[in-house]
Design an enzyme around this catalytic site. Structure first.
Site, PDB file in Angstrom:
ATOM      1  N   GLU A 117      20.893  49.104  27.054  1.00 48.34           N
ATOM      2  CA  GLU A 117      20.347  49.695  28.167  1.00 48.34           C
ATOM      3  C   GLU A 117      19.920  48.609  29.273  1.00 48.34           C
ATOM      4  O   GLU A 117      20.098  47.270  28.916  1.00 48.34           O
ATOM      5  CB  GLU A 117      18.571  49.940  27.277  1.00 48.34           C
ATOM      6  CG  GLU A 117      17.535  50.241  28.422  1.00 48.34           C
ATOM      7  CD  GLU A 117      17.652  51.561  29.081  1.00 48.34           C
ATOM      8  OE1 GLU A 117      18.409  51.749  29.731  1.00 48.34           O
ATOM      9  OE2 GLU A 117      16.814  52.474  28.820  1.00 48.34           O
ATOM     10  N   ASP A 118      19.711  48.977  30.249  1.00 45.84           N
ATOM     11  CA  ASP A 118      19.547  48.054  31.512  1.00 45.84           C
ATOM     12  C   ASP A 118      18.168  47.027  31.449  1.00 45.84           C
ATOM     13  O   ASP A 118      18.015  45.951  31.438  1.00 45.84           O
ATOM     14  CB  ASP A 118      19.645  48.739  32.667  1.00 45.84           C
ATOM     15  CG  ASP A 118      18.573  49.829  33.286  1.00 45.84           C
ATOM     16  OD1 ASP A 118      17.893  50.231  32.221  1.00 45.84           O
ATOM     17  OD2 ASP A 118      18.838  50.487  34.014  1.00 45.84           O
ATOM     18  N   ASP A 121      10.871  48.613  30.680  1.00 45.03           N
ATOM     19  CA  ASP A 121       9.465  48.637  31.393  1.00 45.03           C
ATOM     20  C   ASP A 121       8.441  48.709  30.655  1.00 45.03           C
ATOM     21  O   ASP A 121       7.932  47.813  29.921  1.00 45.03           O
ATOM     22  CB  ASP A 121       9.503  49.550  32.633  1.00 45.03           C
ATOM     23  CG  ASP A 121       8.429  49.241  33.712  1.00 45.03           C
ATOM     24  OD1 ASP A 121       7.749  48.271  33.549  1.00 45.03           O
ATOM     25  OD2 ASP A 121       8.234  49.867  34.633  1.00 45.03           O
ATOM     26  N   GLY A 123       8.497  50.527  27.937  1.00 44.89           N
ATOM     27  CA  GLY A 123       8.753  50.659  26.598  1.00 44.89           C
ATOM     28  C   GLY A 123       8.916  52.134  26.022  1.00 44.89           C
ATOM     29  O   GLY A 123       9.607  52.438  25.087  1.00 44.89           O
ATOM     30  N   PHE A 170      10.064  45.314  41.034  1.00 45.47           N
ATOM     31  CA  PHE A 170      11.045  46.210  40.883  1.00 45.47           C
ATOM     32  C   PHE A 170      12.142  45.684  41.241  1.00 45.47           C
ATOM     33  O   PHE A 170      12.404  44.974  42.690  1.00 45.47           O
ATOM     34  CB  PHE A 170      10.513  47.546  41.866  1.00 45.47           C
ATOM     35  CG  PHE A 170      11.758  48.785  41.558  1.00 45.47           C
ATOM     36  CD1 PHE A 170      11.311  49.555  40.780  1.00 45.47           C
ATOM     37  CD2 PHE A 170      12.927  48.770  42.163  1.00 45.47           C
ATOM     38  CE1 PHE A 170      12.295  50.471  40.180  1.00 45.47           C
ATOM     39  CE2 PHE A 170      13.827  49.946  41.988  1.00 45.47           C
ATOM     40  CZ  PHE A 170      13.511  50.460  41.043  1.00 45.47           C
ATOM     41  N   VAL A 171      13.335  45.551  40.436  1.00 43.49           N
ATOM     42  CA  VAL A 171      14.540  44.877  40.545  1.00 43.49           C
ATOM     43  C   VAL A 171      15.811  45.931  40.736  1.00 43.49           C
ATOM     44  O   VAL A 171      15.622  46.927  40.098  1.00 43.49           O
ATOM     45  CB  VAL A 171      14.829  44.015  39.487  1.00 43.49           C
ATOM     46  CG1 VAL A 171      13.687  43.026  39.532  1.00 43.49           C
ATOM     47  CG2 VAL A 171      14.878  44.793  38.177  1.00 43.49           C
ATOM     48  N   ARG A 183      23.453  49.945  43.041  1.00 37.17           N
ATOM     49  CA  ARG A 183      24.270  49.715  41.803  1.00 37.17           C
ATOM     50  C   ARG A 183      25.538  48.805  42.205  1.00 37.17           C
ATOM     51  O   ARG A 183      26.018  48.257  41.463  1.00 37.17           O
ATOM     52  CB  ARG A 183      24.798  50.991  41.388  1.00 37.17           C
ATOM     53  CG  ARG A 183      23.435  51.896  40.950  1.00 37.17           C
ATOM     54  CD  ARG A 183      24.193  53.057  39.868  1.00 37.17           C
ATOM     55  NE  ARG A 183      23.035  54.004  39.883  1.00 37.17           N
ATOM     56  CZ  ARG A 183      22.114  54.297  38.877  1.00 37.17           C
ATOM     57  NH1 ARG A 183      21.925  53.317  38.282  1.00 37.17           N
ATOM     58  NH2 ARG A 183      21.347  55.374  39.042  1.00 37.17           N
TER      59      ARG A 183
HETATM   60  P1  5GP Z   1      10.175  52.502  30.532  1.00 33.43           P
HETATM   61  O1  5GP Z   1      10.135  54.043  29.860  1.00 33.43           O
HETATM   62  O2  5GP Z   1      10.492  51.340  29.865  1.00 33.43           O
HETATM   63  O3  5GP Z   1       9.104  52.303  31.358  1.00 33.43           O
HETATM   64  O4  5GP Z   1      11.282  52.824  31.687  1.00 33.43           O
HETATM   65  C1  5GP Z   1      12.648  52.222  31.431  1.00 33.43           C
HETATM   66  C2  5GP Z   1      13.329  52.875  32.629  1.00 33.43           C
HETATM   67  O5  5GP Z   1      12.848  52.800  34.010  1.00 33.43           O
HETATM   68  C3  5GP Z   1      14.702  52.085  32.917  1.00 33.43           C
HETATM   69  O6  5GP Z   1      15.703  52.600  31.924  1.00 33.43           O
HETATM   70  C4  5GP Z   1      14.754  52.136  34.065  1.00 33.43           C
HETATM   71  O7  5GP Z   1      15.762  53.288  34.482  1.00 33.43           O
HETATM   72  C5  5GP Z   1      13.437  52.303  34.923  1.00 33.43           C
HETATM   73  N1  5GP Z   1      13.052  51.078  35.551  1.00 33.43           N
HETATM   74  C6  5GP Z   1      11.968  50.301  35.102  1.00 33.43           C
HETATM   75  N2  5GP Z   1      11.870  49.332  35.816  1.00 33.43           N
HETATM   76  C7  5GP Z   1      12.645  49.278  36.778  1.00 33.43           C
HETATM   77  C8  5GP Z   1      13.191  48.177  37.897  1.00 33.43           C
HETATM   78  O8  5GP Z   1      12.431  47.419  38.032  1.00 33.43           O
HETATM   79  N3  5GP Z   1      14.441  48.551  38.396  1.00 33.43           N
HETATM   80  C9  5GP Z   1      15.038  49.499  38.287  1.00 33.43           C
HETATM   81  N4  5GP Z   1      16.201  49.984  39.221  1.00 33.43           N
HETATM   82  N5  5GP Z   1      14.545  50.596  37.254  1.00 33.43           N
HETATM   83  C10 5GP Z   1      13.629  50.471  36.352  1.00 33.43           C
HETATM   84 MG    MG Z   2      17.263  54.508  38.021  1.00 32.21          MG
HETATM   85 MG    MG Z   3      17.599  52.530  31.949  1.00 31.38          MG
END
Ligand code: 5GP
Ligand code: MG
Ligand code: MG
Length: 203
Positions: A117-118, A121, A123, A170-171, A183
């Site tokens: 996974e990238d 955030d 979780g 936000f990155v 991307r």
């Molecule tokens: P979570 O469910 O952990 O809150 O969010 C996970 C998803 O939100 C990540 O897989 C990603 O797609 C998106 N996301 C959360 N923070 C960022 C960020 O800083 N930059 C980008 N590009 N996507 C994010």
């Molecule tokens: Mg996205």
């Molecule tokens: Mg993701």
């Protein structure tokens, strides 16, 4: 880091405020994670890429795992899987939907899965994805996330392998997007206010 020190495509030059993690540093960290993963693997691995943001990390990680195996590391056969996860952020349940069919998921039974996974955030996405996958009785499920964000909104989930812990910003870059842009940027960067406007969804 200041943008001046790095090669940035012209179309993103004014859309970023700083370079958070230069590409070379990412690559070194990914190589190290690949070594750890190979060392700790107990058998064949199903490496599962979470699209689209995980694709660059996945590609480089798999490459380094292959190199590590051929250079005398633990011998680990890989199979590759791709998954798209849709989260319904508007809903309180925060339920996620997988792109794989029920039959495709049944292939996970008895396998050692490594989810790639990238970023983690809150979780929420990962906790839901893990709950769904575990219904298909895999032997094990581990998670490698390139980034984990320090946020008060975290549900406490911590992946098995983490590249970098980052501040609550936000990155973009290295396959992480803003409205599908950025991307095509090698470094992980913080987007600027101007960047958010320039690449906003236009109707
Ligand atoms: P979570 O469910 O952990 O809150 O969010 C996970 C998803 O939100 C990540 O897989 C990603 O797609 C998106 N996301 C959360 N923070 C960022 C960020 O800083 N930059 C980008 N590009 N996507 C994010
Ligand atoms: Mg996205
Ligand atoms: Mg993701």
């Amino acid at each position: 880091y200041s943008l001046d020190h790095f090669v940035i495509p012209d179309h993103y030059e004014t859309a970023l405020s700083s370079v958070l993690i230069p590409h070379g540093v990412i690559m070194d960290r990914v190589e190290k994670l690949a070594k750890l993963i190979v060392q700790e693997a107990t058998g064949p691995l199903v490496v599962c890429c979470v699209l689209k943001g995980g694709h660059q990390f996945f590609a480089d990680l798999v490459n380094y795992i292959k190199k590590n195996v051929t250079r005398g590391g633990n011998s680990v056969p890989l199979s590759l899987e791709f998954i798209k996860v849709k989260s319904y952020s508007g809903e309180t349940s925060g339920e996620v939907k997988l792109s794989l069919t029920d039959d495709e998921c049944k292939e996970f039974a008895g396998k050692n899965i490594l989810i790639v996974e990238d970023i983690i955030d809150t979780g929420k996405t990962m906790v839901q994805l893990l709950a769904k996958l575990k219904k298909y009785s895999p032997e094990s499920v581990k998670v490698a996330s390139l980034l984990i964000k320090k946020t008060p909104l975290s549900n406490g989930y911590i992946p098995d392998y983490v590249g970098f812990s980052i501040p609550n910003a936000f990155v973009v870059g290295y396959a992480l997007d803003y409205n599908e842009y950025f991307r095509d940027l090698d470094h992980i960067c913080v987007i600027s206010e101007h960047g958010k406007e320039k690449y906003a969804i236009k109707n």
